[in-house]
Enzyme design. Structure first.
Site, short mmCIF file in Angstrom:
data_model
loop_
_atom_site.label_atom_id
_atom_site.label_comp_id
_atom_site.label_asym_id
_atom_site.label_seq_id
_atom_site.Cartn_x
_atom_site.Cartn_y
_atom_site.Cartn_z
N GLY A 2 0.78 -1.14 -0.19
CA GLY A 2 -0.09 0.01 -0.07
C GLY A 2 0.86 1.20 0.13
O GLY A 2 1.86 1.16 0.42
N ASN A 3 0.23 2.43 -0.49
CA ASN A 3 0.85 3.70 -0.40
C ASN A 3 0.01 4.76 -0.47
O ASN A 3 -0.75 4.81 -1.15
CB ASN A 3 1.94 3.57 -1.88
CG ASN A 3 2.43 4.78 -2.17
OD1 ASN A 3 2.89 5.61 -1.26
ND2 ASN A 3 2.78 5.20 -3.40
N TYR A 4 0.23 5.47 0.70
CA TYR A 4 -0.64 6.67 1.10
C TYR A 4 -0.18 7.97 0.80
O TYR A 4 0.79 8.24 1.32
CB TYR A 4 -1.21 6.27 2.59
CG TYR A 4 -1.22 4.88 2.87
CD1 TYR A 4 -2.25 4.16 1.93
CD2 TYR A 4 -0.81 3.89 3.84
CE1 TYR A 4 -2.48 2.90 2.14
CE2 TYR A 4 -1.25 2.83 4.03
CZ TYR A 4 -1.73 2.02 3.07
OH TYR A 4 -2.17 0.92 3.29
N GLY A 10 4.24 10.13 -3.82
CA GLY A 10 3.46 8.98 -3.69
C GLY A 10 3.22 8.31 -5.20
O GLY A 10 3.01 7.17 -5.29
N VAL A 27 -3.48 5.07 -2.04
CA VAL A 27 -4.70 5.80 -1.25
C VAL A 27 -4.10 7.39 -1.58
O VAL A 27 -3.15 7.80 -0.80
CB VAL A 27 -4.81 5.42 0.05
CG1 VAL A 27 -6.00 6.29 0.85
CG2 VAL A 27 -4.99 3.93 0.35
#
Ligand code: CTP
Length: 194
Positions: A2-4, A10, A27
């Site tokens: 995941g990468n917020y 990002g 996200v």
């Protein structure tokens, strides 16, 4: 993984991961940036609270997360649906703290998951970054030194230092955010069993 995020960093990280075959959930807050790789699933959010909810829900399903979003630390305590009319000579807005997403993921992290954070610091750079690494239970922290030329939100370049849990520091040169993303993912990859 995941990468917020919501910024250039990002998107560059998500791209870099997907180019290496990782399935990525990005996200992101509102952004005009686009991502073409079908391995990247984009989850759009509009507030720190929504980002928190999505991240907490997604994190148990991923091998790791990179927290590159510059999340606002405070949000209006009493948001108004209508325009606020001019009244008097000053306006005092009450703010309340947002939830610390990275800290919460650090709390629920399993031993086989990797959590990477960022630290934007304007003074006592390494010392503050090391404190954040520990307090949020991160595996690595990517330190950005604010105020230095070529570093920050409105530029395409960045200069980072990656600090690990043994306080080992790896210093990188000033380069484009795309190349910085490559350095970060190389660093993570060389410390993961994949
Ligand atoms: N972060 C987060 N949720 C927040 C604030 C920050 O997940 N509400 C994450 C950022 O994405 C980053 C790390 O925490 O990975 C550090 O963010 P930073 O803004 O440097 O620090 P803060 O924890 O907000 O502390 P301070 O502003 O006091 O330096």
């Amino acid at each position: 993984i995941g990468n917020y995020s919501s910024g250039k960093m990002g998107y560059a990280l998500a791209n870099q991961l997907a180019m290496r075959g990782a399935q990525v959930t990005l996200v992101s807050g509102p952004s005009s940036l686009k991502i073409e790789n079908p391995l990247v699933k984009l989850v759009k959010v509009e507030s720190a609270q929504q980002m928190y909810e999505q991240c907490v829900a997604i994190f148990p399903t991923v091998d790791g997360a990179i927290m590159s979003a510059a999340v606002a630390d405070f949000t209006p305590a009493d948001p108004q649906p209508e325009k606020i009319k001019r009244k008097g000579d000053e306006l005092i807005l009450a703010l309340k703290a947002t939830k610390d997403i990275a800290a919460e993921l650090g709390r629920i992290k399993k031993s086989n998951q990797l959590l990477v954070g960022f630290a934007l610091e304007s003074q006592h750079y390494e010392e503050n970054a090391i404190k954040k690494l520990a307090s949020k239970n991160l595996d690595f922290i990517v330190l950005n030194k604010a105020g230095q030329e070529g570093v920050g939100f409105n530029v395409d370049t960045n200069q980072i230092t990656i600090i690990d849990r043994q306080n080992k520091q790896t210093v990188f040169s000033l380069k484009s955010k795309v190349d910085v993303a490559e350095d970060i993912i190389n660093h993570i990859e060389s410390h993961m069993n994949c």
